[in-house]
Design an enzyme around this catalytic site. Structure first.
Site, PDB file in Angstrom:
ATOM      1  N   ASP A   1       0.928  -1.255   0.113  1.00 20.94           N
ATOM      2  CA  ASP A   1      -0.229   0.017  -0.104  1.00 20.94           C
ATOM      3  C   ASP A   1       0.611   1.259  -0.073  1.00 20.94           C
ATOM      4  O   ASP A   1       2.094   1.242   0.737  1.00 20.94           O
ATOM      5  CB  ASP A   1      -1.053   0.004   1.266  1.00 20.94           C
ATOM      6  CG  ASP A   1      -2.149   0.955   1.129  1.00 20.94           C
ATOM      7  OD1 ASP A   1      -1.963   2.013   0.759  1.00 20.94           O
ATOM      8  OD2 ASP A   1      -3.251   0.470   1.270  1.00 20.94           O
TER       9      ASP A   1
ATOM     10  N   THR B   1     -10.737  -6.890  -8.799  1.00 21.27           N
ATOM     11  CA  THR B   1     -12.043  -6.336  -8.762  1.00 21.27           C
ATOM     12  C   THR B   1     -12.065  -5.045  -8.562  1.00 21.27           C
ATOM     13  O   THR B   1     -13.082  -4.468  -7.784  1.00 21.27           O
ATOM     14  CB  THR B   1     -12.761  -7.319  -7.726  1.00 21.27           C
ATOM     15  OG1 THR B   1     -12.088  -7.047  -6.397  1.00 21.27           O
ATOM     16  CG2 THR B   1     -13.069  -8.694  -7.855  1.00 21.27           C
ATOM     17  N   SER B   2     -11.061  -4.257  -8.661  1.00 21.22           N
ATOM     18  CA  SER B   2     -10.971  -2.900  -8.445  1.00 21.22           C
ATOM     19  C   SER B   2     -11.266  -1.981  -9.758  1.00 21.22           C
ATOM     20  O   SER B   2     -12.293  -1.397  -9.630  1.00 21.22           O
ATOM     21  CB  SER B   2      -9.542  -2.512  -7.806  1.00 21.22           C
ATOM     22  OG  SER B   2      -9.636  -1.533  -7.072  1.00 21.22           O
ATOM     23  N   ARG B   3     -10.294  -1.796 -10.480  1.00 21.35           N
ATOM     24  CA  ARG B   3     -10.746  -0.810 -11.600  1.00 21.35           C
ATOM     25  C   ARG B   3      -9.969  -1.497 -12.984  1.00 21.35           C
ATOM     26  O   ARG B   3      -8.823  -1.937 -12.753  1.00 21.35           O
ATOM     27  CB  ARG B   3     -10.296   0.580 -11.629  1.00 21.35           C
ATOM     28  CG  ARG B   3     -11.154   1.338 -10.698  1.00 21.35           C
ATOM     29  CD  ARG B   3     -12.713   1.570 -11.337  1.00 21.35           C
ATOM     30  NE  ARG B   3     -13.386   2.274 -10.506  1.00 21.35           N
ATOM     31  CZ  ARG B   3     -14.368   1.910  -9.642  1.00 21.35           C
ATOM     32  NH1 ARG B   3     -14.450   0.526  -9.225  1.00 21.35           N
ATOM     33  NH2 ARG B   3     -15.275   2.743  -8.716  1.00 21.35           N
TER      34      ARG B   3
ATOM     35  N   ASP C   1     -13.358  -8.754 -12.744  1.00 19.42           N
ATOM     36  CA  ASP C   1     -14.795  -8.210 -12.666  1.00 19.42           C
ATOM     37  C   ASP C   1     -14.675  -6.601 -13.202  1.00 19.42           C
ATOM     38  O   ASP C   1     -15.624  -5.972 -13.423  1.00 19.42           O
ATOM     39  CB  ASP C   1     -15.011  -8.060 -10.981  1.00 19.42           C
ATOM     40  CG  ASP C   1     -16.411  -7.413 -10.869  1.00 19.42           C
ATOM     41  OD1 ASP C   1     -17.315  -8.210 -11.629  1.00 19.42           O
ATOM     42  OD2 ASP C   1     -16.661  -6.387 -10.099  1.00 19.42           O
TER      43      ASP C   1
ATOM     44  N   GLU D   1     -14.278  -0.980 -20.400  1.00 20.97           N
ATOM     45  CA  GLU D   1     -15.777  -1.642 -19.932  1.00 20.97           C
ATOM     46  C   GLU D   1     -16.996  -0.742 -19.985  1.00 20.97           C
ATOM     47  O   GLU D   1     -18.037  -1.233 -20.077  1.00 20.97           O
ATOM     48  CB  GLU D   1     -15.872  -2.177 -18.447  1.00 20.97           C
ATOM     49  CG  GLU D   1     -15.857  -1.111 -17.558  1.00 20.97           C
ATOM     50  CD  GLU D   1     -15.867  -1.738 -15.862  1.00 20.97           C
ATOM     51  OE1 GLU D   1     -15.026  -2.511 -15.503  1.00 20.97           O
ATOM     52  OE2 GLU D   1     -16.593  -1.054 -15.062  1.00 20.97           O
TER      53      GLU D   1
ATOM     54  N   HIS E   1     -18.413  -6.140 -13.454  1.00 21.59           N
ATOM     55  CA  HIS E   1     -18.539  -5.402 -12.552  1.00 21.59           C
ATOM     56  C   HIS E   1     -19.638  -5.502 -11.545  1.00 21.59           C
ATOM     57  O   HIS E   1     -20.450  -4.533 -11.179  1.00 21.59           O
ATOM     58  CB  HIS E   1     -18.601  -3.883 -13.058  1.00 21.59           C
ATOM     59  CG  HIS E   1     -18.073  -2.800 -12.276  1.00 21.59           C
ATOM     60  ND1 HIS E   1     -17.142  -1.626 -12.625  1.00 21.59           N
ATOM     61  CD2 HIS E   1     -18.002  -2.677 -10.781  1.00 21.59           C
ATOM     62  CE1 HIS E   1     -16.561  -1.105 -11.643  1.00 21.59           C
ATOM     63  NE2 HIS E   1     -16.995  -1.416 -10.738  1.00 21.59           N
TER      64      HIS E   1
HETATM   65  P1  NAD Z   1     -10.113   2.360   0.249  1.00 18.63           P
HETATM   66  O1  NAD Z   1     -10.026   3.738  -0.191  1.00 18.63           O
HETATM   67  O2  NAD Z   1     -10.616   1.885   1.590  1.00 18.63           O
HETATM   68  O3  NAD Z   1      -8.857   1.528   0.125  1.00 18.63           O
HETATM   69  C1  NAD Z   1      -7.810   1.886  -1.109  1.00 18.63           C
HETATM   70  C2  NAD Z   1      -6.411   1.781  -0.267  1.00 18.63           C
HETATM   71  O4  NAD Z   1      -5.351   1.606  -1.549  1.00 18.63           O
HETATM   72  C3  NAD Z   1      -5.834   2.538   0.383  1.00 18.63           C
HETATM   73  O5  NAD Z   1      -5.389   1.776   1.717  1.00 18.63           O
HETATM   74  C4  NAD Z   1      -4.911   3.555  -0.263  1.00 18.63           C
HETATM   75  O6  NAD Z   1      -3.980   3.877   0.665  1.00 18.63           O
HETATM   76  C5  NAD Z   1      -4.382   2.392  -1.164  1.00 18.63           C
HETATM   77  N1  NAD Z   1      -3.575   3.079  -2.346  1.00 18.63           N
HETATM   78  C6  NAD Z   1      -3.697   4.265  -2.726  1.00 18.63           C
HETATM   79  N2  NAD Z   1      -2.701   4.906  -3.812  1.00 18.63           N
HETATM   80  C7  NAD Z   1      -2.340   3.625  -3.921  1.00 18.63           C
HETATM   81  C8  NAD Z   1      -1.145   3.232  -4.620  1.00 18.63           C
HETATM   82  N3  NAD Z   1      -0.703   3.732  -5.701  1.00 18.63           N
HETATM   83  N4  NAD Z   1      -0.648   1.626  -4.549  1.00 18.63           N
HETATM   84  C9  NAD Z   1      -1.163   1.078  -3.679  1.00 18.63           C
HETATM   85  N5  NAD Z   1      -2.434   1.323  -2.782  1.00 18.63           N
HETATM   86  C10 NAD Z   1      -2.637   2.576  -2.881  1.00 18.63           C
HETATM   87  O7  NAD Z   1     -11.082   1.639  -1.017  1.00 18.63           O
HETATM   88  P2  NAD Z   1     -11.868   0.281  -0.983  1.00 18.63           P
HETATM   89  O8  NAD Z   1     -13.079   0.759  -0.550  1.00 18.63           O
HETATM   90  O9  NAD Z   1     -10.940  -0.729  -0.238  1.00 18.63           O
HETATM   91  O10 NAD Z   1     -12.084   0.151  -2.431  1.00 18.63           O
HETATM   92  C11 NAD Z   1     -10.804  -0.113  -3.165  1.00 18.63           C
HETATM   93  C12 NAD Z   1     -11.253  -0.152  -4.696  1.00 18.63           C
HETATM   94  O11 NAD Z   1     -12.101  -1.219  -5.242  1.00 18.63           O
HETATM   95  C13 NAD Z   1     -11.863   1.045  -5.166  1.00 18.63           C
HETATM   96  O12 NAD Z   1     -10.823   2.078  -5.530  1.00 18.63           O
HETATM   97  C14 NAD Z   1     -12.672   0.768  -6.381  1.00 18.63           C
HETATM   98  O13 NAD Z   1     -11.908   0.866  -7.622  1.00 18.63           O
HETATM   99  C15 NAD Z   1     -13.013  -0.687  -6.180  1.00 18.63           C
HETATM  100  N6  NAD Z   1     -14.337  -1.013  -6.071  1.00 18.63           N
HETATM  101  C16 NAD Z   1     -14.829  -2.172  -6.876  1.00 18.63           C
HETATM  102  C17 NAD Z   1     -16.138  -2.361  -6.696  1.00 18.63           C
HETATM  103  C18 NAD Z   1     -16.505  -3.484  -7.791  1.00 18.63           C
HETATM  104  O14 NAD Z   1     -18.000  -3.536  -7.717  1.00 18.63           O
HETATM  105  N7  NAD Z   1     -15.750  -4.251  -8.369  1.00 18.63           N
HETATM  106  C19 NAD Z   1     -16.930  -1.784  -5.601  1.00 18.63           C
HETATM  107  C20 NAD Z   1     -16.344  -0.992  -4.929  1.00 18.63           C
HETATM  108  C21 NAD Z   1     -15.178  -0.562  -5.176  1.00 18.63           C
END
Ligand code: NAD
Length: 344
Positions: free
Chosen positions: A173, A232-234, A258, A263, A295
């Site tokens: 992180d 499952t992030s972006r 996901d 997309e 997604h």
């Molecule tokens: P969050 O803000 O709680 O956690 C994100 C983490 O990423 C933080 O700890 C942050 O410090 C870290 N981070 C920031 N920049 C970084 C980098 N350059 N390298 C490594 N780590 C870094 O967010 P969350 O609620 O855990 O959600 C995470 C991601 O999940 C969201 O950003 C979103 O893109 C994705 N998401 C996807 C879905 C889905 O349906 N697929 C749904 C919700 C969220």
């Protein structure tokens, strides 16, 4: 207060109908996505509600501002689709920072188990009364190393789930969370070590300039042969063409996606009657070791309820008190949660 709701899907309505009615919000649902061609529909509304694949670029922001829209209420956590710097002084941007980290983390594990135990193949085979086990040999998760990139809300829940399976967790992180790693079962490491050591890599960080194509050809090169990638992030965290090449070269053993970089025009819609124009996605989906969901990770009853509740409470807070704890702000040229409601 009048709210224009874009990119509506049937599953959005019950929870938003309930919470808007309770707070006297007049909501109008539009099925179309928000973009430069459709922003005009927000004429006469105080706020617009948008989701992950709506386009809120400079052109859209200027149009909404011109129409007198005050607030953009995102019904999601990520805001990479919003030109935040351009929104400064024009639109207040509210979001739902967390609605169910369990929904996304559990879906991530569902994808991993499906992939490594070939459940997707077995389901289809047994539907056809084919009870052969040929090519179904998987591997135990117990004792394997999972690399978790991003240890926020979702990454931490996913870590707990992996620990429940007896996996060792290597975490990365940019802003490590104090007290999260014990140094033994869960350990913060640099990306290089995470790539080198992990049997499974799972992405849970936001999409930013820093993380765009975090997994590219050079990164795959550093990974263990046969690594399983979970995203499952972006979508744009992964260079999809590089992933395809890494799957073809057998460097990546499996991928569960996901999200996908391109997309926005495809996911959430039924494209089954159309020719798939995206060759990279078509090729990825054709691979036996690639699983794609559209997604869907957020889609649980609990998450939908929390999304509607928080979005409505954000709007009520903003319009009644002039401030909202979930407002995003870019006043100082960087995006952060605005704590004092004084973005402008
Ligand atoms: P969050 O803000 O709680 O956690 C994100 C983490 O990423 C933080 O700890 C942050 O410090 C870290 N981070 C920031 N920049 C970084 C980098 N350059 N390298 C490594 N780590 C870094 O967010 P969350 O609620 O855990 O959600 C995470 C991601 O999940 C969201 O950003 C979103 O893109 C994705 N998401 C996807 C879905 C889905 O349906 N697929 C749904 C919700 C969220």
């Amino acid at each position: 207060m009048k709210l224009a709701f874009f990119d509506t899907k049937p599953y959005d309505r019950p929870s938003f109908d309930k919470h808007c009615a309770a707070k006297g919000i007049d909501i109008k649902y539009f099925e179309t996505k928000l973009n430069a061609d459709t922003a005009e529909l927000a004429h006469g509304y105080d706020a617009v509600c948008a989701f992950v694949n709506d386009t809120v670029n400079a052109q859209v922001i200027d149009k909404l501002y011109e129409l007198g829209v005050k607030v953009l209420a995102l019904r999601c956590a990520g805001f990479n689709n919003v030109d935040m710097k351009h929104a400064f002084g024009k639109l207040h941007v509210l979001r739902v920072p967390a609605y169910s980290p369990y929904a996304v983390a559990e879906h991530t594990m569902a994808l991993l188990l499906t992939s490594v135990r070939r459940i997707h193949k077995a389901y289809i085979r047994s539907k056809d009364f084919n009870f052969s086990l040929a090519n179904f040999t998987g591997f135990d998760l117990h004792g394997k190393t999972v690399g978790v990139i991003g240890t926020g809300r979702i990454g931490r829940v996913f870590t707990d789930i992996c620990r429940g399976f007896g996996m060792r967790v290597l975490a990365y992180d940019k802003f490590p969370v104090e007290g999260f790693a014990d140094g033994e079962h869960v350990k913060y490491v640099e990306l290089e070590e995470l790539f080198r050591e992990s049997d499974v890599i799972s992405l849970h960080c936001p999409l930013t300039d820093d993380t765009y194509h975090l997994l590219d050809a050079a990164a795959f090169e550093k990974c263990k042969k046969g690594v399983v990638l979970l995203n499952t992030s972006r979508g744009a965290l992964v260079d999809a063409e590089a992933l395809l090449a890494a799957i073809k070269s057998r460097k990546v053993g499996a991928a569960c996606l996901d999200v996908y970089e391109e997309e926005s025009d495809l996911f959430f819609e039924d494209n089954s009657g159309h020719i798939m124009e995206d060759d990279v996605l078509a090729r990825l989906i054709s691979m036996p070791n690639v699983l794609v969901t559209s997604h869907q990770a957020f889609l649980t009853e609990e998450a939908l309820e929390n999304i509607a509740e928080t979005t409505v409470s954000n709007l009520v807070s903003f319009f009644e008190k002039g401030k909202c704890p979930n407002e995003l702000c870019c006043r100082y040229g960087e995006t952060h949660d605005c704590k004092d409601g004084k973005c402008f």
